[in-house]
Design an enzyme around this catalytic site. Structure first.
Site, PDB file in Angstrom:
ATOM      1  N   LYS A   9       0.426   3.408  -0.131  1.00  0.00           N
ATOM      2  CA  LYS A   9      -0.330   3.426   1.129  1.00  0.00           C
ATOM      3  C   LYS A   9      -1.177   4.701   1.272  1.00  0.00           C
ATOM      4  O   LYS A   9      -0.974   5.679   0.543  1.00  0.00           O
ATOM      5  CB  LYS A   9       0.662   3.268   2.287  1.00  0.00           C
ATOM      6  CG  LYS A   9       1.356   1.894   2.294  1.00  0.00           C
ATOM      7  CD  LYS A   9       2.273   1.749   3.497  1.00  0.00           C
ATOM      8  CE  LYS A   9       2.880   0.350   3.569  1.00  0.00           C
ATOM      9  NZ  LYS A   9       3.746   0.187   4.770  1.00  0.00           N
ATOM     10  N   TYR A  49      -2.012  -8.193   6.909  1.00  0.00           N
ATOM     11  CA  TYR A  49      -0.848  -8.031   7.782  1.00  0.00           C
ATOM     12  C   TYR A  49      -0.828  -9.055   8.924  1.00  0.00           C
ATOM     13  O   TYR A  49      -0.154  -8.836   9.934  1.00  0.00           O
ATOM     14  CB  TYR A  49      -0.794  -6.606   8.345  1.00  0.00           C
ATOM     15  CG  TYR A  49      -0.179  -5.606   7.378  1.00  0.00           C
ATOM     16  CD1 TYR A  49       1.156  -5.710   6.987  1.00  0.00           C
ATOM     17  CD2 TYR A  49      -0.919  -4.544   6.858  1.00  0.00           C
ATOM     18  CE1 TYR A  49       1.734  -4.806   6.098  1.00  0.00           C
ATOM     19  CE2 TYR A  49      -0.353  -3.627   5.972  1.00  0.00           C
ATOM     20  CZ  TYR A  49       0.974  -3.780   5.609  1.00  0.00           C
ATOM     21  OH  TYR A  49       1.549  -2.877   4.733  1.00  0.00           O
ATOM     22  N   PHE A  57       2.992  -2.872  16.917  1.00  0.00           N
ATOM     23  CA  PHE A  57       2.401  -1.858  16.049  1.00  0.00           C
ATOM     24  C   PHE A  57       1.254  -2.381  15.180  1.00  0.00           C
ATOM     25  O   PHE A  57       0.722  -1.650  14.354  1.00  0.00           O
ATOM     26  CB  PHE A  57       3.497  -1.240  15.156  1.00  0.00           C
ATOM     27  CG  PHE A  57       4.252  -2.239  14.302  1.00  0.00           C
ATOM     28  CD1 PHE A  57       3.718  -2.719  13.118  1.00  0.00           C
ATOM     29  CD2 PHE A  57       5.506  -2.700  14.690  1.00  0.00           C
ATOM     30  CE1 PHE A  57       4.399  -3.641  12.336  1.00  0.00           C
ATOM     31  CE2 PHE A  57       6.198  -3.620  13.913  1.00  0.00           C
ATOM     32  CZ  PHE A  57       5.646  -4.095  12.727  1.00  0.00           C
ATOM     33  N   THR A  91      12.501   0.465   5.591  1.00  0.00           N
ATOM     34  CA  THR A  91      11.176   0.638   6.205  1.00  0.00           C
ATOM     35  C   THR A  91      11.014   2.016   6.846  1.00  0.00           C
ATOM     36  O   THR A  91       9.983   2.670   6.672  1.00  0.00           O
ATOM     37  CB  THR A  91      10.951  -0.452   7.280  1.00  0.00           C
ATOM     38  OG1 THR A  91      11.228  -1.737   6.706  1.00  0.00           O
ATOM     39  CG2 THR A  91       9.529  -0.420   7.806  1.00  0.00           C
ATOM     40  N   ARG A 102      10.668   5.955  -0.038  1.00  0.00           N
ATOM     41  CA  ARG A 102      10.341   6.179   1.378  1.00  0.00           C
ATOM     42  C   ARG A 102      11.092   7.379   1.950  1.00  0.00           C
ATOM     43  O   ARG A 102      10.553   8.116   2.771  1.00  0.00           O
ATOM     44  CB  ARG A 102      10.610   4.910   2.178  1.00  0.00           C
ATOM     45  CG  ARG A 102       9.500   3.869   1.961  1.00  0.00           C
ATOM     46  CD  ARG A 102       9.879   2.533   2.497  1.00  0.00           C
ATOM     47  NE  ARG A 102       8.728   1.651   2.660  1.00  0.00           N
ATOM     48  CZ  ARG A 102       8.836   0.359   2.933  1.00  0.00           C
ATOM     49  NH1 ARG A 102      10.020  -0.196   3.080  1.00  0.00           N
ATOM     50  NH2 ARG A 102       7.762  -0.389   3.059  1.00  0.00           N
ATOM     51  N   ASN A 112       4.867   5.058   5.673  1.00  0.00           N
ATOM     52  CA  ASN A 112       6.087   5.068   4.866  1.00  0.00           C
ATOM     53  C   ASN A 112       5.820   4.927   3.366  1.00  0.00           C
ATOM     54  O   ASN A 112       6.651   4.405   2.621  1.00  0.00           O
ATOM     55  CB  ASN A 112       7.066   4.005   5.390  1.00  0.00           C
ATOM     56  CG  ASN A 112       6.462   2.607   5.381  1.00  0.00           C
ATOM     57  OD1 ASN A 112       5.340   2.425   4.946  1.00  0.00           O
ATOM     58  ND2 ASN A 112       7.217   1.635   5.848  1.00  0.00           N
ATOM     59  N   HIS A 115       4.329  -0.242   0.099  1.00  0.00           N
ATOM     60  CA  HIS A 115       4.578  -1.615   0.545  1.00  0.00           C
ATOM     61  C   HIS A 115       5.155  -2.404  -0.613  1.00  0.00           C
ATOM     62  O   HIS A 115       4.786  -2.181  -1.766  1.00  0.00           O
ATOM     63  CB  HIS A 115       3.271  -2.284   0.987  1.00  0.00           C
ATOM     64  CG  HIS A 115       3.369  -3.784   1.056  1.00  0.00           C
ATOM     65  ND1 HIS A 115       3.869  -4.444   2.150  1.00  0.00           N
ATOM     66  CD2 HIS A 115       3.089  -4.748   0.142  1.00  0.00           C
ATOM     67  CE1 HIS A 115       3.869  -5.759   1.906  1.00  0.00           C
ATOM     68  NE2 HIS A 115       3.398  -5.960   0.695  1.00  0.00           N
ATOM     69  N   GLU A 126       0.336 -12.419  -1.707  1.00  0.00           N
ATOM     70  CA  GLU A 126      -0.173 -11.043  -1.676  1.00  0.00           C
ATOM     71  C   GLU A 126      -0.856 -10.659  -2.992  1.00  0.00           C
ATOM     72  O   GLU A 126      -1.860  -9.951  -2.989  1.00  0.00           O
ATOM     73  CB  GLU A 126       0.973 -10.075  -1.362  1.00  0.00           C
ATOM     74  CG  GLU A 126       1.472 -10.226   0.076  1.00  0.00           C
ATOM     75  CD  GLU A 126       2.633  -9.301   0.400  1.00  0.00           C
ATOM     76  OE1 GLU A 126       3.102  -9.354   1.541  1.00  0.00           O
ATOM     77  OE2 GLU A 126       3.062  -8.527  -0.482  1.00  0.00           O
TER      78      GLU A 126
HETATM   79  P1  ATP Z   1       6.143  -3.456   3.908  1.00  0.00           P
HETATM   80  O1  ATP Z   1       5.831  -4.870   4.346  1.00  0.00           O
HETATM   81  O2  ATP Z   1       4.997  -2.489   4.163  1.00  0.00           O
HETATM   82  O3  ATP Z   1       6.699  -3.373   2.524  1.00  0.00           O
HETATM   83  P2  ATP Z   1       8.639  -3.646   5.272  1.00  0.00           P
HETATM   84  O4  ATP Z   1       8.694  -5.029   4.714  1.00  0.00           O
HETATM   85  O5  ATP Z   1       9.771  -2.720   4.961  1.00  0.00           O
HETATM   86  O6  ATP Z   1       7.315  -2.913   4.838  1.00  0.00           O
HETATM   87  P3  ATP Z   1       7.666  -4.771   7.740  1.00  0.00           P
HETATM   88  O7  ATP Z   1       8.576  -5.164   8.831  1.00  0.00           O
HETATM   89  O8  ATP Z   1       7.076  -5.842   6.870  1.00  0.00           O
HETATM   90  O9  ATP Z   1       8.449  -3.696   6.828  1.00  0.00           O
HETATM   91  O10 ATP Z   1       6.509  -3.897   8.363  1.00  0.00           O
HETATM   92  C1  ATP Z   1       5.274  -3.710   7.695  1.00  0.00           C
HETATM   93  C2  ATP Z   1       4.818  -2.305   7.900  1.00  0.00           C
HETATM   94  O11 ATP Z   1       4.515  -2.106   9.271  1.00  0.00           O
HETATM   95  C3  ATP Z   1       5.858  -1.223   7.589  1.00  0.00           C
HETATM   96  O12 ATP Z   1       5.935  -0.907   6.235  1.00  0.00           O
HETATM   97  C4  ATP Z   1       5.331  -0.060   8.403  1.00  0.00           C
HETATM   98  O13 ATP Z   1       4.221   0.562   7.761  1.00  0.00           O
HETATM   99  C5  ATP Z   1       4.841  -0.770   9.650  1.00  0.00           C
HETATM  100  N1  ATP Z   1       5.896  -0.836  10.678  1.00  0.00           N
HETATM  101  C6  ATP Z   1       7.020  -1.591  10.664  1.00  0.00           C
HETATM  102  N2  ATP Z   1       7.766  -1.408  11.761  1.00  0.00           N
HETATM  103  C7  ATP Z   1       7.082  -0.511  12.522  1.00  0.00           C
HETATM  104  C8  ATP Z   1       7.302   0.098  13.781  1.00  0.00           C
HETATM  105  N3  ATP Z   1       8.377  -0.186  14.518  1.00  0.00           N
HETATM  106  N4  ATP Z   1       6.378   0.987  14.229  1.00  0.00           N
HETATM  107  C9  ATP Z   1       5.270   1.283  13.508  1.00  0.00           C
HETATM  108  N5  ATP Z   1       4.991   0.734  12.305  1.00  0.00           N
HETATM  109  C10 ATP Z   1       5.882  -0.140  11.819  1.00  0.00           C
HETATM  110 MG    MG Z   2       7.102  -6.436   4.902  1.00  0.00          MG
END
Ligand code: ATP
Ligand code: MG
Length: 138
Positions: A9, A49, A57, A91, A102, A112, A115, A126
């Site tokens: 990222k 997304y 968010f 996450t 992370r 973080n 992805h 994706e």
């Molecule tokens: P990713 O999809 O990026 O691999 P993830 O699967 O662990 O991460 P998701 O729930 O899919 O988590 O969320 C996608 C992304 O949105 C997270 O990686 C983070 O960058 C952001 N995100 C998730 N939860 C929050 C939150 N509560 N506040 C702000 N940003 C968030």
């Molecule tokens: Mg995810």
């Protein structure tokens, strides 16, 4: 061989962590089958997304993901999806296990560092979002 999509990222790319993260990927036995650096447009980030559209968010996330270049890569291994998610950690960097990407490189729950796809179906979608078939080593 299972495939997954990895994104380094904007915060991690900007801080010069691309090499460190790729090194961890290869050391874990994940094979890089395609890779590219690019700067997402707002429309592309919103589409990527779209699954999070209803989350509070979403707008911030799309803004952050367009704040600078990212590195996108297709990783392959037996169980690549779970393997890459394990290497990334939870996450929220504060909750991620010690030694995970992370935990070591993430700044907060949004910025973080990386992805990873979460299931075979989303991995397929994706990967196709960023790469055409002929750009991916089989
Ligand atoms: P990713 O999809 O990026 O691999 P993830 O699967 O662990 O991460 P998701 O729930 O899919 O988590 O969320 C996608 C992304 O949105 C997270 O990686 C983070 O960058 C952001 N995100 C998730 N939860 C929050 C939150 N509560 N506040 C702000 N940003 C968030
Ligand atoms: Mg995810």
């Amino acid at each position: 061989m299972e495939k997954t999509l990895a994104i380094i990222k904007p915060d991690a790319v900007a801080r010069g962590l691309t090499g460190d993260i790729l090194k961890r990927i290869e050391a874990a036995g994940l094979s890089i089958r395609a890779i590219r650096k690019l700067h997402l447009t707002r429309a592309q980030a919103e589409l990527f997304y779209a699954v999070h559209k209803a989350r509070p968010f979403y707008a911030d996330l799309c803004k952050y993901m367009t704040s600078g270049p990212v590195v996108v890569a297709v990783l392959a291994a037996e169980g690549a999806i779970a393997k890459w998610r394990e290497l990334m950690g939870a996450t929220d960097p504060a909750k991620a296990a010690p030694g995970t990407i992370r935990r070591e490189f993430g700044q907060n729950i949004e910025a973080n560092a990386t992805h990873g796809s979460d299931a075979p179906e989303t991995a397929g979608q994706e990967i196709a979002f960023f790469f055409s078939g002929m750009e991916i080593l089989s």
